[in-house]
Each structure stands twice: as structure tokens, then as C-alpha cells.
Motif scaffolding. Sequence first.
Motif, mmCIF file in Angstrom:
data_model
loop_
_atom_site.group_PDB
_atom_site.id
_atom_site.type_symbol
_atom_site.label_atom_id
_atom_site.label_comp_id
_atom_site.label_asym_id
_atom_site.label_seq_id
_atom_site.Cartn_x
_atom_site.Cartn_y
_atom_site.Cartn_z
ATOM 1 N N ALA A 197 7.702 18.631 9.471
ATOM 2 C CA ALA A 197 8.150 19.766 10.285
ATOM 3 C C ALA A 197 6.995 20.384 11.057
ATOM 4 O O ALA A 197 7.161 20.826 12.190
ATOM 5 N N LEU A 198 5.819 20.413 10.452
ATOM 6 C CA LEU A 198 4.646 21.002 11.106
ATOM 7 C C LEU A 198 3.995 20.052 12.103
ATOM 8 O O LEU A 198 3.217 20.486 12.952
ATOM 9 N N ASN A 199 4.288 18.770 11.974
ATOM 10 C CA ASN A 199 3.688 17.741 12.835
ATOM 11 C C ASN A 199 4.787 16.852 13.409
ATOM 12 O O ASN A 199 4.670 15.628 13.408
ATOM 13 N N MET A 259 0.847 -1.171 0.000
ATOM 14 C CA MET A 259 0.000 0.000 0.000
ATOM 15 C C MET A 259 0.894 1.237 0.000
ATOM 16 O O MET A 259 1.903 1.285 0.687
ATOM 17 N N LEU A 260 0.484 2.224 -0.779
ATOM 18 C CA LEU A 260 1.218 3.483 -0.872
ATOM 19 C C LEU A 260 0.320 4.614 -0.401
ATOM 20 O O LEU A 260 -0.804 4.753 -0.881
ATOM 21 N N ILE A 261 0.809 5.383 0.546
ATOM 22 C CA ILE A 261 0.102 6.574 1.019
ATOM 23 C C ILE A 261 0.955 7.775 0.626
ATOM 24 O O ILE A 261 2.116 7.872 1.033
ATOM 25 N N THR A 262 0.386 8.656 -0.181
ATOM 26 C CA THR A 262 1.100 9.881 -0.547
ATOM 27 C C THR A 262 0.496 11.049 0.209
ATOM 28 O O THR A 262 -0.721 11.167 0.305
ATOM 29 N N ILE A 263 1.355 11.871 0.753
ATOM 30 C CA ILE A 263 0.919 13.051 1.499
ATOM 31 C C ILE A 263 1.350 14.276 0.699
ATOM 32 O O ILE A 263 2.543 14.504 0.495
ATOM 33 N N THR A 264 0.362 15.048 0.231
ATOM 34 C CA THR A 264 0.657 16.236 -0.578
ATOM 35 C C THR A 264 0.239 17.527 0.117
ATOM 36 O O THR A 264 0.310 18.588 -0.485
ATOM 37 N N THR A 265 -0.175 17.422 1.355
ATOM 38 C CA THR A 265 -0.574 18.604 2.119
ATOM 39 C C THR A 265 0.301 18.739 3.360
ATOM 40 O O THR A 265 0.656 17.727 3.972
ATOM 41 N N PRO A 266 0.648 19.957 3.742
ATOM 42 C CA PRO A 266 1.452 20.125 4.954
ATOM 43 C C PRO A 266 0.645 19.962 6.235
ATOM 44 O O PRO A 266 1.191 19.688 7.290
ATOM 45 N N ASN A 267 -0.672 20.116 6.143
ATOM 46 C CA ASN A 267 -1.536 20.049 7.327
ATOM 47 C C ASN A 267 -2.360 18.778 7.320
ATOM 48 O O ASN A 267 -3.147 18.553 6.405
ATOM 49 N N LEU A 268 -2.178 17.976 8.355
ATOM 50 C CA LEU A 268 -2.925 16.730 8.461
ATOM 51 C C LEU A 268 -4.077 16.890 9.450
ATOM 52 O O LEU A 268 -3.906 17.496 10.507
ATOM 53 N N SER A 269 -5.207 16.319 9.104
ATOM 54 C CA SER A 269 -6.342 16.325 10.022
ATOM 55 C C SER A 269 -6.154 15.196 11.028
ATOM 56 O O SER A 269 -5.312 14.307 10.840
ATOM 57 N N SER A 270 -6.952 15.186 12.073
ATOM 58 C CA SER A 270 -6.865 14.095 13.046
ATOM 59 C C SER A 270 -7.280 12.777 12.388
ATOM 60 O O SER A 270 -6.746 11.723 12.730
ATOM 61 N N GLN A 314 6.383 10.018 16.898
ATOM 62 C CA GLN A 314 5.609 8.960 17.560
ATOM 63 C C GLN A 314 5.285 7.849 16.557
ATOM 64 O O GLN A 314 5.411 6.669 16.868
ATOM 65 N N LEU A 315 4.886 8.227 15.351
ATOM 66 C CA LEU A 315 4.559 7.245 14.323
ATOM 67 C C LEU A 315 5.777 6.385 13.990
ATOM 68 O O LEU A 315 5.682 5.167 13.917
ATOM 69 N N ALA A 316 6.912 7.027 13.812
ATOM 70 C CA ALA A 316 8.136 6.287 13.492
ATOM 71 C C ALA A 316 8.515 5.347 14.624
ATOM 72 O O ALA A 316 8.930 4.213 14.380
ATOM 73 N N ASN A 317 8.367 5.794 15.869
ATOM 74 C CA ASN A 317 8.713 4.947 17.006
ATOM 75 C C ASN A 317 7.713 3.812 17.195
ATOM 76 O O ASN A 317 8.085 2.730 17.634
#
Length: 114
Positions: free
Chosen positions: A41-43, A1-12, A49-52
Motif C-alpha cells: 500500500a505504501l509502495n 529462494m524466499l524473500i520475506t518483507i517485514t517492514t512497511p518501508n523499503l529502501s531503494s 511495476q514489479l508484478a508487471n
Amino acid sequence: MLITITTPNLSSADEQLLIATLKQAPYACVVFVGDGVYAPALNTAFFEQLANTVKDTVTDTVKNAVKIKSTPNLSFVSTDAATRGANLPEFINPISYKELAAISAKNKHWIPLL
């Protein structure tokens, strides 16, 4: 599965999706593309936490020292980061568009976070 993030602001909801996906499918790839390279950088706390939480750390013993490599499922397109002047944490791998194309070809399921 591939998740691409193209926005700097993530919702909950985006954050919950990332956590749930990477816990259930640790082979999934998350790639920061375009303006998405600002997201770590913004999150910062969230991505640390996600990486850990889902880290599949590879260690190599080199001359009595342990070298820890980046988390293999978190990547960013290096040219996008360079163009935007974004500084990303060391635990996120830089990749090229060619590598992104290879990752895209390997994954049948894509989730874009816009």
C-alpha cells in the motif's frame, strides 16, 4: 529462494534487490509478513511495476471469459493483514502461516528485508 518483507518501508536498495532477484529467479517467492503487509500500500507503484515486469500470469478460459490469476510469487500472510487492517492488491496472494512454512521448507535460500 524466499524473500520475506517485514517492514512497511523499503529502501531503494531493497527495491533493486527485488527487481534483480525476480528477473533472474522468477521462481523466487516474496512474502509480506507482520508489518510488511503495509509495504504494497505504501509502495503501490513499485509493486505494480514489479508484478508487471516479472508476471507469470496464468489464464483460464471460463465460459468465454478470461480469468487472470494472481502473480504466483507475491504473497502475504492473511492473518497478519487482517489483524492490521491492511488492504492488499488483488495480484498478491493471501496465504496462511502453514503455507508460509511449506514455502520456507522448499527454499534453501532466504533473504529477509527488515
